[in-house]
Design a protein around this motif. Structure first.
Motif, mmCIF file in Angstrom:
data_model
loop_
_atom_site.group_PDB
_atom_site.id
_atom_site.type_symbol
_atom_site.label_atom_id
_atom_site.label_comp_id
_atom_site.label_asym_id
_atom_site.label_seq_id
_atom_site.Cartn_x
_atom_site.Cartn_y
_atom_site.Cartn_z
ATOM 1 N N TYR A 77 14.430 0.025 -7.255
ATOM 2 C CA TYR A 77 13.471 1.111 -7.391
ATOM 3 C C TYR A 77 12.186 0.883 -6.597
ATOM 4 N N THR A 78 11.967 -0.341 -6.145
ATOM 5 C CA THR A 78 10.694 -0.689 -5.511
ATOM 6 C C THR A 78 10.920 -1.083 -4.065
ATOM 7 N N ARG A 79 10.672 -0.154 -3.184
ATOM 8 C CA ARG A 79 10.837 -0.421 -1.762
ATOM 9 C C ARG A 79 9.524 -0.961 -1.195
ATOM 10 N N VAL A 80 9.620 -1.570 -0.045
ATOM 11 C CA VAL A 80 8.429 -2.022 0.687
ATOM 12 C C VAL A 80 8.125 -0.952 1.729
ATOM 13 N N PRO A 81 7.034 -0.189 1.582
ATOM 14 C CA PRO A 81 6.772 0.914 2.510
ATOM 15 C C PRO A 81 6.585 0.423 3.944
ATOM 16 N N THR A 82 7.287 1.037 4.879
ATOM 17 C CA THR A 82 7.191 0.629 6.277
ATOM 18 C C THR A 82 5.767 0.809 6.810
ATOM 19 N N THR A 83 5.069 1.828 6.310
ATOM 20 C CA THR A 83 3.688 2.055 6.742
ATOM 21 C C THR A 83 2.811 0.860 6.400
ATOM 22 N N GLU A 84 3.034 0.265 5.245
ATOM 23 C CA GLU A 84 2.197 -0.857 4.821
ATOM 24 C C GLU A 84 2.540 -2.131 5.580
ATOM 25 N N VAL A 85 3.779 -2.257 6.019
ATOM 26 C CA VAL A 85 4.145 -3.382 6.882
ATOM 27 C C VAL A 85 3.368 -3.278 8.193
ATOM 28 N N ARG A 86 3.302 -2.083 8.747
ATOM 29 C CA ARG A 86 2.548 -1.894 9.989
ATOM 30 C C ARG A 86 1.054 -2.123 9.782
ATOM 31 N N LEU A 87 0.537 -1.695 8.642
ATOM 32 C CA LEU A 87 -0.885 -1.898 8.347
ATOM 33 C C LEU A 87 -1.208 -3.394 8.264
ATOM 34 N N ILE A 88 -0.342 -4.159 7.636
ATOM 35 C CA ILE A 88 -0.551 -5.612 7.547
ATOM 36 C C ILE A 88 -0.504 -6.227 8.949
ATOM 37 N N ARG A 89 0.445 -5.803 9.763
ATOM 38 C CA ARG A 89 0.490 -6.253 11.158
ATOM 39 C C ARG A 89 -0.846 -5.975 11.857
ATOM 40 N N ARG A 90 -1.347 -4.762 11.671
ATOM 41 C CA ARG A 90 -2.557 -4.340 12.385
ATOM 42 C C ARG A 90 -3.787 -5.114 11.902
ATOM 43 N N ILE A 91 -3.877 -5.363 10.603
ATOM 44 C CA ILE A 91 -5.008 -6.122 10.072
ATOM 45 C C ILE A 91 -5.070 -7.506 10.723
ATOM 46 N N VAL A 92 -3.914 -8.153 10.839
ATOM 47 C CA VAL A 92 -3.863 -9.487 11.446
ATOM 48 C C VAL A 92 -4.188 -9.416 12.928
ATOM 49 N N ARG A 93 -3.591 -8.473 13.639
ATOM 50 C CA ARG A 93 -3.822 -8.358 15.087
ATOM 51 C C ARG A 93 -5.264 -7.989 15.401
ATOM 52 N N ASP A 94 -5.819 -7.024 14.672
ATOM 53 C CA ASP A 94 -7.196 -6.608 14.930
ATOM 54 C C ASP A 94 -8.163 -7.770 14.816
ATOM 55 N N ASN A 95 -7.918 -8.619 13.828
ATOM 56 C CA ASN A 95 -8.802 -9.760 13.645
ATOM 57 C C ASN A 95 -8.556 -10.838 14.694
ATOM 58 N N GLN A 96 -7.290 -11.066 15.028
ATOM 59 C CA GLN A 96 -6.938 -12.127 15.983
ATOM 60 C C GLN A 96 -7.441 -11.840 17.392
ATOM 61 N N PHE A 97 -7.305 -10.578 17.819
ATOM 62 C CA PHE A 97 -7.527 -10.273 19.234
ATOM 63 C C PHE A 97 -8.708 -9.337 19.507
ATOM 64 N N ARG A 98 -9.195 -8.666 18.465
ATOM 65 C CA ARG A 98 -10.252 -7.676 18.703
ATOM 66 C C ARG A 98 -11.519 -7.956 17.901
ATOM 67 N N GLY A 99 -11.481 -9.005 17.113
ATOM 68 C CA GLY A 99 -12.649 -9.363 16.327
ATOM 69 C C GLY A 99 -13.025 -8.335 15.282
ATOM 70 N N ILE A 100 -12.047 -7.564 14.831
ATOM 71 C CA ILE A 100 -12.299 -6.492 13.855
ATOM 72 C C ILE A 100 -11.973 -7.009 12.460
#
Length: 462
Positions: free
Chosen positions: A341-364
């Motif tokens: 009953y509990t899926r892992v939303p694909t949108t949230e997987v992408r958001l987690i990717r973006r949070i890590v990348r933004d901080n790693q490469f863009r200083g965000i």
């Protein structure tokens, strides 16, 4: 309606769906399988559903909504929410809304062997998005699902078990081998059509790994004897004063009309005819085109590779013969569920990717990434998702071990979001999601991996 409220709305409908399905099919197990379009694909584990049965489920769900009853729900010790529907107890990632009466907008669509529960349009929550049968997207999900079944993997706990037994290297190798095999097959397909195809268009939502995919595909094309030439749509932006405005009076850089479409079409057609052109170079600091461009010529064994959010939109280069284009849709279609009953939303997987990348490469910092996400999602819903079925092929950039690998990076960042922040609730939810994944040592992840686009250490210029 905020993104969090939308999530609660959807969670409430899923709860109701689980309840009515249990009453209608007491001996069957409903599975909330994966996100698809503005909805979720659902099926019974051991039976096919007829169109008449889907209508029965929808009627029962509407009756449940109209009953306007209270949804009982409390936090549980494992960071989920414990909800009760009669005698049925269900754990959820999001808390549902308090009452059922507000859940007026939804639709069930028969999509054999199961159905799609279609949610309200994220941009216009009192309407349903037009339904375009997601045949190619569904086929991509099914292909990934068959691969997981072959490996006897279905739930997050299965991957955690492999990691706990020191098998993460095998896990990484298997996932990366699948990517390489798929990219190679796409390159072979393009090579077979080389007499006609002169341009590859790659599109997909934010943090799908499009840049790494494009470079890995280019490598495979070179192996086949083709010479890929990159062309950036970003260089075709109109000057700042010509850029269209959005509904808030801000520059809408994600609009198709923000590009100089006549120049783009003219130059691509000229390149395909074998002519020389001077492609523009956009000066993002000053918001205008640089005086000098870049000379370009396309030889008979060269092929254009264009990556951008509008790559699948038929209006991008309407004058070009469709047979001369090969369109690819890239997205991270994560398919491991926590339970049925509990899926892992694909949108949230992408958001987690973006949070890590933004901080790693863009200083965000993560708070700024979270603040931008709603706007990013609006742009995707308008410019990308409506055209995904235009693709000739779809590539699932998700890696089954990725949230295990991203967890320590994302956790450290999300813990910096303080309780007084507008995004504390979202950050807390993402931390809860990550808590289900055992951390994995990233040192053995290959330097060509799509995940390196977010973690760092990629051999590509990303």
């Amino acid at each position: 309606m905020s993104d969090y409220t939308i999530r609660r709305y959807r969670q409430s409908l899923i709860l109701g769906l689980i309840g009515v399905a249990k009453k209608l099919f007491p001996d069957e197990q409903l599975k909330i399988s994966h996100s698809i379009l503005d909805g979720v694909y659902c099926e019974l584990e051991d039976s096919l559903l007829s169109s008449r049965e889907v209508i029965q489920v929808e009627e029962a769900l509407r009756s449940w909504v109209l009953s306007d009853q209270t949804i009982s729900c409390n936090p549980s010790q494992d960071h989920l929410y414990q909800c009760r529907l009669g005698d049925l107890e269900i754990k959820t990632l999001y808390p549902p809304l308090e009452r059922t009466g507000s859940l007026q907008f939804f639709q069930l669509i028969h999509f054999p062997p199961g159905f799609i529960l279609l949610f309200p349009n994220a941009n216009h929550p009192e309407t349903l998005a037009p339904f375009v049968p997601p045949e190619k997207l569904s086929s991509t999900f099914s292909e990934s699902q068959r691969w997981l079944e072959n490996l006897h993997l279905d739930k997050v706990k299965d991957v955690n078990a492999i990691i706990s037994e020191h098998g993460s290297n095998d896990l990484i190798c298997l996932a990366e081998a699948l990517h390489e095999k798929k990219i190679s097959s796409i390159a072979d397909r393009i090579y077979e059509q080389r007499r006609n195809v002169r341009m590859i268009l790659i599109s997909g939502p934010s943090s799908s790994g499009k840049t790494t995919f494009a470079q890995r595909l280019s490598t495979q094309l070179r192996v086949s004897g083709l010479r890929p030439v990159a062309l950036s749509l970003d260089n075709y932006f109109l000057s700042r004063e010509e850029t269209p405005l959005d509904e808030n009076g801000q520059y809408d850089f994600e609009s198709l009309k923000a590009l100089d479409l006549p120049l783009l079409a003219a130059q691509i057609n000229a390149l395909i005819r074998g002519e020389n052109v001077e492609t523009p170079i956009f000066d993002f600091v000053h918001g205008r085109r640089s005086p000098a461009g870049k000379p370009m010529h396309l030889s008979s064994d060269e092929i254009l590779v264009i990556e951008g959010i509008h790559g699948l939109n038929p209006s991008l280069i309407p004058s070009l013969d469709r047979n001369q284009m090969f369109k690819i849709y890239v997205s991270a279609l994560f398919q491991l569920n926590i339970d049925n009953y509990t899926r892992v939303p694909t949108t949230e997987v992408r958001l987690i990717r973006r949070i890590v990348r933004d901080n790693q490469f863009r200083g965000i910092n993560p708070e700024r990434t979270l603040a931008q996400w709603e706007s990013v999602r609006r742009g995707e819903n308008h410019n990308i998702f409506p055209y995904q079925e235009e693709a000739d092929v779809m590539f699932n950039s998700s890696l089954l071990y990725e949230l295990n690998a991203l967890r320590p990076y994302a956790e450290r960042l999300l813990l910096t979001v303080t309780p007084d922040s507008d995004y504390y609730q979202t950050a807390t939810h993402l931390l809860t999601l990550l808590s289900f994944f055992n951390s994995l040592d990233v040192s053995t992840i290959p330097f060509i991996s799509i995940l390196r686009e977010f973690l760092g250490g990629s051999i590509y210029n990303v």
